[in-house]
Design an enzyme around this catalytic site. Structure first.
Site, PDB file in Angstrom:
ATOM      1  N   HIS A  18       0.835  -1.206   0.000  1.00 33.13           N
ATOM      2  CA  HIS A  18       0.000   0.000   0.000  1.00 33.13           C
ATOM      3  C   HIS A  18       0.870   1.256   0.000  1.00 33.13           C
ATOM      4  O   HIS A  18       0.636   2.196  -0.763  1.00 33.13           O
ATOM      5  CB  HIS A  18      -0.868   0.066   1.260  1.00 33.13           C
ATOM      6  CG  HIS A  18      -2.017  -0.904   1.303  1.00 33.13           C
ATOM      7  ND1 HIS A  18      -2.221  -1.749   2.358  1.00 33.13           N
ATOM      8  CD2 HIS A  18      -3.036  -1.132   0.442  1.00 33.13           C
ATOM      9  CE1 HIS A  18      -3.319  -2.475   2.152  1.00 33.13           C
ATOM     10  NE2 HIS A  18      -3.838  -2.120   0.985  1.00 33.13           N
ATOM     11  N   LYS A  42     -18.773  -5.569   7.056  1.00 29.32           N
ATOM     12  CA  LYS A  42     -17.500  -6.287   7.075  1.00 29.32           C
ATOM     13  C   LYS A  42     -16.659  -5.754   8.215  1.00 29.32           C
ATOM     14  O   LYS A  42     -16.008  -4.726   8.082  1.00 29.32           O
ATOM     15  CB  LYS A  42     -16.801  -6.073   5.721  1.00 29.32           C
ATOM     16  CG  LYS A  42     -15.859  -7.187   5.326  1.00 29.32           C
ATOM     17  CD  LYS A  42     -15.413  -7.012   3.877  1.00 29.32           C
ATOM     18  CE  LYS A  42     -13.921  -7.230   3.727  1.00 29.32           C
ATOM     19  NZ  LYS A  42     -13.429  -6.811   2.411  1.00 29.32           N
ATOM     20  N   ARG A  91      -1.566  -5.974  -8.724  1.00 27.58           N
ATOM     21  CA  ARG A  91      -0.613  -7.011  -8.348  1.00 27.58           C
ATOM     22  C   ARG A  91      -0.576  -8.158  -9.340  1.00 27.58           C
ATOM     23  O   ARG A  91       0.459  -8.744  -9.584  1.00 27.58           O
ATOM     24  CB  ARG A  91      -0.950  -7.568  -6.957  1.00 27.58           C
ATOM     25  CG  ARG A  91      -0.569  -6.658  -5.835  1.00 27.58           C
ATOM     26  CD  ARG A  91      -1.200  -7.098  -4.551  1.00 27.58           C
ATOM     27  NE  ARG A  91      -2.647  -6.960  -4.607  1.00 27.58           N
ATOM     28  CZ  ARG A  91      -3.462  -7.155  -3.607  1.00 27.58           C
ATOM     29  NH1 ARG A  91      -3.000  -7.556  -2.447  1.00 27.58           N
ATOM     30  NH2 ARG A  91      -4.753  -6.969  -3.736  1.00 27.58           N
ATOM     31  N   SER A 128      -3.175  -7.556   2.825  1.00 28.12           N
ATOM     32  CA  SER A 128      -3.569  -7.423   4.233  1.00 28.12           C
ATOM     33  C   SER A 128      -4.066  -8.760   4.773  1.00 28.12           C
ATOM     34  O   SER A 128      -3.763  -9.128   5.909  1.00 28.12           O
ATOM     35  CB  SER A 128      -4.683  -6.385   4.382  1.00 28.12           C
ATOM     36  OG  SER A 128      -4.268  -5.136   3.893  1.00 28.12           O
TER      37      SER A 128
HETATM   38  N1  COD Z   1       1.011  -3.918  -4.090  1.00 26.14           N
HETATM   39  C1  COD Z   1       0.424  -2.903  -4.762  1.00 26.14           C
HETATM   40  N2  COD Z   1      -0.823  -2.451  -4.511  1.00 26.14           N
HETATM   41  C2  COD Z   1      -1.489  -3.038  -3.529  1.00 26.14           C
HETATM   42  C3  COD Z   1      -0.956  -4.088  -2.754  1.00 26.14           C
HETATM   43  C4  COD Z   1       0.364  -4.536  -3.080  1.00 26.14           C
HETATM   44  N3  COD Z   1       0.944  -5.543  -2.422  1.00 26.14           N
HETATM   45  N4  COD Z   1      -1.888  -4.468  -1.853  1.00 26.14           N
HETATM   46  C5  COD Z   1      -2.942  -3.677  -2.062  1.00 26.14           C
HETATM   47  N5  COD Z   1      -2.722  -2.810  -3.058  1.00 26.14           N
HETATM   48  C6  COD Z   1      -3.587  -1.748  -3.574  1.00 26.14           C
HETATM   49  C7  COD Z   1      -4.586  -2.206  -4.594  1.00 26.14           C
HETATM   50  O1  COD Z   1      -4.678  -1.185  -5.528  1.00 26.14           O
HETATM   51  C8  COD Z   1      -5.885  -2.245  -3.858  1.00 26.14           C
HETATM   52  O2  COD Z   1      -6.931  -1.910  -4.705  1.00 26.14           O
HETATM   53  C9  COD Z   1      -5.675  -1.137  -2.821  1.00 26.14           C
HETATM   54  O3  COD Z   1      -4.302  -1.190  -2.519  1.00 26.14           O
HETATM   55  C10 COD Z   1      -6.482  -1.358  -1.548  1.00 26.14           C
HETATM   56  O4  COD Z   1      -6.321  -2.675  -1.087  1.00 26.14           O
HETATM   57  P1  COD Z   1      -7.191  -3.187   0.151  1.00 26.14           P
HETATM   58  O5  COD Z   1      -7.109  -4.655   0.176  1.00 26.14           O
HETATM   59  O6  COD Z   1      -6.799  -2.438   1.375  1.00 26.14           O
HETATM   60  O7  COD Z   1      -8.650  -2.677  -0.183  1.00 26.14           O
HETATM   61  P2  COD Z   1      -9.890  -3.350  -0.916  1.00 26.14           P
HETATM   62  O8  COD Z   1      -9.494  -4.028  -2.172  1.00 26.14           O
HETATM   63  O9  COD Z   1     -10.633  -4.136   0.095  1.00 26.14           O
HETATM   64  O10 COD Z   1     -10.718  -1.996  -1.271  1.00 26.14           O
HETATM   65  C11 COD Z   1     -11.797  -2.005  -2.114  1.00 26.14           C
HETATM   66  C12 COD Z   1     -12.533  -0.648  -2.124  1.00 26.14           C
HETATM   67  C13 COD Z   1     -12.933  -0.246  -0.719  1.00 26.14           C
HETATM   68  C14 COD Z   1     -11.605   0.398  -2.706  1.00 26.14           C
HETATM   69  C15 COD Z   1     -13.771  -0.874  -3.035  1.00 26.14           C
HETATM   70  O11 COD Z   1     -14.497  -1.973  -2.565  1.00 26.14           O
HETATM   71  C16 COD Z   1     -14.672   0.346  -3.094  1.00 26.14           C
HETATM   72  O12 COD Z   1     -14.377   1.301  -3.781  1.00 26.14           O
HETATM   73  N6  COD Z   1     -15.777   0.322  -2.328  1.00 26.14           N
HETATM   74  C17 COD Z   1     -16.685   1.435  -2.166  1.00 26.14           C
HETATM   75  C18 COD Z   1     -18.094   1.148  -2.656  1.00 26.14           C
HETATM   76  C19 COD Z   1     -18.239   1.405  -4.126  1.00 26.14           C
HETATM   77  O13 COD Z   1     -18.018   2.492  -4.632  1.00 26.14           O
HETATM   78  N7  COD Z   1     -18.620   0.337  -4.857  1.00 26.14           N
HETATM   79  C20 COD Z   1     -18.826   0.374  -6.283  1.00 26.14           C
HETATM   80  C21 COD Z   1     -17.558   0.016  -7.034  1.00 26.14           C
HETATM   81  S1  COD Z   1     -17.809   0.047  -8.780  1.00 26.14           S
END
Ligand code: COD
Length: 162
Positions: A18, A42, A91, A128
């Site tokens: 991140h 969640k 990723r 995560s």
């Molecule tokens: N290397 C590079 N990037 C990474 C890594 C890594 N090792 N790990 C994570 N990331 C990046 C990715 O881009 C990922 O998308 C971002 O970090 C966040 O990761 P997470 O796991 O913390 O978060 P998610 O995937 O659970 O988050 C999803 C959101 C909350 C962004 C998504 O569900 C959302 O936008 N929800 C809001 C509701 C909405 O608008 N829904 C309609 C969508 S069309």
């Protein structure tokens, strides 16, 4: 005009993957908002307040980055905060399918653009959820997370502290 991007996520908890994406986005935009999505259905391991506190600490050295949370649609948050782009990391091919679909849907909804950055391969396998699973089982997670996250995980899983 100010070019502003959002790095949205659950950040439960933030990892070095991140942080790499946040740093890279901060070099491309005038301001980056790191936004923690609040999903009432969640319950994560870390409370939203704790995720924000961790993100504030690990981004303190980046002057054009601020930390916030939001509930609801990401596109609405972007519209309300004058954010033109969503900046995310990619990723793997499995990330790509889902990220492309969300990027297309979000653009259809309000015109917000999405920038998908090829991740640093060093963090390709870091997530995560794996970090939490390994921490819970007493494995080595120090290389994958910022020091404050290691500390907080050690408090939750005393096996780690040793
Ligand atoms: N290397 C590079 N990037 C990474 C890594 C890594 N090792 N790990 C994570 N990331 C990046 C990715 O881009 C990922 O998308 C971002 O970090 C966040 O990761 P997470 O796991 O913390 O978060 P998610 O995937 O659970 O988050 C999803 C959101 C909350 C962004 C998504 O569900 C959302 O936008 N929800 C809001 C509701 C909405 O608008 N829904 C309609 C969508 S069309």
């Amino acid at each position: 005009a100010m070019r502003r991007a959002v790095c949205p996520g659950s950040y439960d908890p933030a990892t070095n993957g991140h942080l790499d994406i946040i740093e890279r986005a901060s070099r491309l935009f005038d301001e980056v908002v790191v936004a923690v999505g609040v999903n009432k259905n969640k319950k994560g391991l870390f409370e939203i307040e704790e995720r924000l506190e961790i993100l504030r600490e690990i981004t303190a050295k980046l002057p054009n980055v601020r930390v916030d949370s939001w509930e609801g649609l990401l596109v609405d948050y972007c519209r309300e905060n004058d954010i033109a782009a969503v900046a995310k990391g990619l990723r793997s091919v499995s990330d790509f399918d889902y990220e492309l679909q969300m990027a297309q849907m979000n653009r259809e909804l309000t015109g917000v653009e999405t920038l998908l950055m090829a991740n640093n391969p060093v963090y390709g396998f870091v997530s995560s959820s794996l970090v939490k699973e390994i921490a819970a089982l007493g494995g080595e997670i120090e290389p994958f997370v910022p020091p404050i996250v290691f500390e907080r995980l050690s408090e939750k899983f005393p096996k780690l502290g040793r």
